[in-house]
Design a protein around this motif. Sequence first.
Motif, PDB file in Angstrom:
ATOM      1  N   PRO A   1      10.744  41.106   0.681  1.00 15.70           N
ATOM      2  CA  PRO A   1      11.581  40.097   1.332  1.00 15.70           C
ATOM      3  C   PRO A   1      10.817  39.395   2.454  1.00 15.70           C
TER       4      PRO A   1
ATOM      5  N   LEU B   1      19.305  40.572  -0.554  1.00 17.98           N
ATOM      6  CA  LEU B   1      19.224  41.924  -1.076  1.00 17.98           C
ATOM      7  C   LEU B   1      19.976  42.824  -0.101  1.00 17.98           C
ATOM      8  N   TYR B   2      20.365  44.005  -0.545  1.00 22.95           N
ATOM      9  CA  TYR B   2      21.204  44.860   0.274  1.00 22.95           C
ATOM     10  C   TYR B   2      20.748  46.312   0.204  1.00 22.95           C
TER      11      TYR B   2
ATOM     12  N   CYS C   1      25.706  38.942   2.863  1.00 24.66           N
ATOM     13  CA  CYS C   1      24.989  38.506   1.653  1.00 24.66           C
ATOM     14  C   CYS C   1      25.588  37.217   1.101  1.00 24.66           C
TER      15      CYS C   1
ATOM     16  N   LEU D   1      13.041  49.028  -0.781  1.00 22.35           N
ATOM     17  CA  LEU D   1      13.211  47.631  -1.192  1.00 22.35           C
ATOM     18  C   LEU D   1      12.165  46.712  -0.562  1.00 22.35           C
TER      19      LEU D   1
ATOM     20  N   ARG E   1      13.821  35.216   0.768  1.00 21.38           N
ATOM     21  CA  ARG E   1      14.535  36.436   0.373  1.00 21.38           C
ATOM     22  C   ARG E   1      14.802  37.267   1.627  1.00 21.38           C
TER      23      ARG E   1
ATOM     24  N   LEU F   1      16.578  40.756   3.267  1.00 23.39           N
ATOM     25  CA  LEU F   1      17.093  42.104   3.038  1.00 23.39           C
ATOM     26  C   LEU F   1      18.088  42.443   4.141  1.00 23.39           C
TER      27      LEU F   1
ATOM     28  N   LYS G   1      10.468  44.592  -3.353  1.00 25.55           N
ATOM     29  CA  LYS G   1      10.968  43.221  -3.495  1.00 25.55           C
ATOM     30  C   LYS G   1      10.319  42.200  -2.559  1.00 25.55           C
TER      31      LYS G   1
ATOM     32  N   GLU H   1      23.631  33.696   0.806  1.00 20.88           N
ATOM     33  CA  GLU H   1      23.472  33.065  -0.506  1.00 20.88           C
ATOM     34  C   GLU H   1      24.071  31.662  -0.525  1.00 20.88           C
TER      35      GLU H   1
ATOM     36  N   GLU I   1      18.108  34.101  -0.956  1.00 24.23           N
ATOM     37  CA  GLU I   1      18.336  35.224  -1.866  1.00 24.23           C
ATOM     38  C   GLU I   1      18.584  36.444  -0.989  1.00 24.23           C
TER      39      GLU I   1
END
Length: 125
Positions: A46, A29-30, A18, A40, A3, A5, A44, A22, A27
Amino acid sequence: MSRILVVEDEDILAATLCEVLEDEGYEALYARNGQDALRLLAEKSPDLVLLDMMMPLMDGTAFLTAKALDATIQHVPVVVMTSASRSVLQGHGVAGFLAKPFKLDTLLDVVSGALDKDVARGRGG
């Protein structure tokens, strides 16, 4: 799946980054600024942060300082993306540096290398 970020205030660049990540199986995130990125990071978890240095509200330098002071997130590696010189990073340990503008192949190589180093240290996912 790792993941990542993406912390970038330019919406078009962030969306492109992104999408590319992907497409490579990550994965993505932004966050638009350092404040959102810190939130985040905590929420999350990352595996890597791609960080722009020049942003509103909280720039990259302030983000790196705040991240370093938080034991729960300080281990997450950061790759810096900036048009400024490397000297802006003085005193901040980062996993990689991308001078803007950069090629997407270069981005993917730096991301892969930073994640590989983190896995080798026993922290990656």
